[in-house]
Scaffold this motif. Structure first.
Motif, mmCIF file in Angstrom:
data_model
loop_
_atom_site.group_PDB
_atom_site.id
_atom_site.type_symbol
_atom_site.label_atom_id
_atom_site.label_comp_id
_atom_site.label_asym_id
_atom_site.label_seq_id
_atom_site.Cartn_x
_atom_site.Cartn_y
_atom_site.Cartn_z
ATOM 1 N N UNK A 12 48.978 66.751 78.507
ATOM 2 C CA UNK A 12 48.300 65.579 77.960
ATOM 3 C C UNK A 12 49.085 64.969 76.800
ATOM 4 N N UNK A 13 49.634 65.829 75.941
ATOM 5 C CA UNK A 13 50.396 65.349 74.787
ATOM 6 C C UNK A 13 51.591 64.514 75.236
ATOM 7 N N UNK A 14 52.358 65.024 76.174
ATOM 8 C CA UNK A 14 53.539 64.279 76.613
ATOM 9 C C UNK A 14 53.171 63.066 77.459
ATOM 10 N N UNK A 15 52.083 63.144 78.204
ATOM 11 C CA UNK A 15 51.622 61.976 78.965
ATOM 12 C C UNK A 15 51.208 60.859 78.027
ATOM 13 N N UNK A 75 45.484 62.814 65.568
ATOM 14 C CA UNK A 75 45.217 61.427 65.179
ATOM 15 C C UNK A 75 45.811 60.456 66.193
ATOM 16 N N UNK A 76 46.992 60.763 66.707
ATOM 17 C CA UNK A 76 47.613 59.894 67.701
ATOM 18 C C UNK A 76 46.766 59.773 68.960
ATOM 19 N N UNK A 77 46.215 60.889 69.410
ATOM 20 C CA UNK A 77 45.366 60.865 70.608
ATOM 21 C C UNK A 77 44.099 60.046 70.372
ATOM 22 N N UNK A 78 43.542 60.131 69.168
ATOM 23 C CA UNK A 78 42.359 59.315 68.858
ATOM 24 C C UNK A 78 42.708 57.827 68.853
ATOM 25 N N UNK A 79 43.865 57.492 68.315
ATOM 26 C CA UNK A 79 44.293 56.090 68.291
ATOM 27 C C UNK A 79 44.525 55.577 69.715
ATOM 28 N N UNK A 80 45.208 56.371 70.536
ATOM 29 C CA UNK A 80 45.448 55.974 71.925
ATOM 30 C C UNK A 80 44.122 55.847 72.671
ATOM 31 N N UNK A 81 43.195 56.759 72.425
ATOM 32 C CA UNK A 81 41.886 56.695 73.065
ATOM 33 C C UNK A 81 41.164 55.401 72.698
ATOM 34 N N UNK A 82 41.153 55.070 71.417
ATOM 35 C CA UNK A 82 40.494 53.841 70.971
ATOM 36 C C UNK A 82 41.196 52.612 71.556
ATOM 37 N N UNK A 110 40.391 61.012 78.528
ATOM 38 C CA UNK A 110 41.377 62.099 78.551
ATOM 39 C C UNK A 110 42.113 62.201 77.209
ATOM 40 N N UNK A 111 42.471 61.072 76.612
ATOM 41 C CA UNK A 111 43.144 61.093 75.308
ATOM 42 C C UNK A 111 42.208 61.643 74.234
ATOM 43 N N UNK A 112 40.939 61.260 74.287
ATOM 44 C CA UNK A 112 39.952 61.800 73.349
ATOM 45 C C UNK A 112 39.822 63.312 73.536
ATOM 46 N N UNK A 113 39.825 63.746 74.784
ATOM 47 C CA UNK A 113 39.748 65.185 75.078
ATOM 48 C C UNK A 113 40.939 65.932 74.504
ATOM 49 N N UNK A 114 42.130 65.327 74.577
ATOM 50 C CA UNK A 114 43.317 65.931 73.976
ATOM 51 C C UNK A 114 43.102 66.128 72.488
ATOM 52 N N UNK A 115 42.573 65.126 71.811
ATOM 53 C CA UNK A 115 42.318 65.238 70.379
ATOM 54 C C UNK A 115 41.369 66.402 70.087
ATOM 55 N N UNK A 120 40.448 72.018 67.931
ATOM 56 C CA UNK A 120 39.746 73.306 67.925
ATOM 57 C C UNK A 120 40.704 74.493 67.864
ATOM 58 N N UNK A 121 41.990 74.232 67.938
ATOM 59 C CA UNK A 121 42.998 75.286 67.879
ATOM 60 C C UNK A 121 43.675 75.241 66.513
ATOM 61 N N UNK A 122 43.451 76.247 65.651
ATOM 62 C CA UNK A 122 43.999 76.213 64.286
ATOM 63 C C UNK A 122 45.522 76.054 64.258
#
Length: 127
Positions: A12-15, A75-82, A110-115, A120-122
């Protein structure tokens, strides 16, 4: 060995990092499509610039968002999701390209899910 979650996060990150960068770069070239066709006429009429120039601005935003996903994933995934959500809403309200709008909504989820997966992973939360 990577866990299934790590594999999913990396995919998801690289996509969501690379696809916005490629789409953003193509706003300068229009090799994949004429991006201005996706701009609702009513929105285009309100812009202080030509549709092509607006798409270049959009391309810059997409490139920055993609880079953010790669270096600051949460933060990038949240921005892409929005961003994808806004594109989908624009298309839905214009009544055009409904299939693209639905696809963009799915990608926004899917981008929101990535965020959420990263936060949740420290170990990954610093991204």
């Amino acid at each position: 060995m990577n866990s299934n979650k790590e594999v999913a996060v990396n995919l998801l990150k690289y996509t969501f990092g690379l696809v916005p960068i490629v789409a953003g770069l193509d706003k300068f070239l229009n090799l994949l499509t004429d991006w201005s066709q996706y701009l609702a006429p009513s929105l285009g009429d309100m812009l202080p610039m030509e549709a092509g120039a607006f798409m270049v601005v959009v391309g810059i935003i997409e490139i920055v968002a993609g880079i953010l996903v790669l270096v600051k994933t949460k933060i990038g995934a949240l921005i892409v999701s929005a961003w994808l959500g806004l594109i989908a809403l624009t298309l839905l309200f214009s009544g055009t390209y409904i299939d693209v709008a639905v696809r963009d909504l799915v990608m926004a989820i899917a981008a929101f899910s990535l965020s959420k997966l990263v936060s949740e992973d420290p170990i990954k939360s610093k991204n």
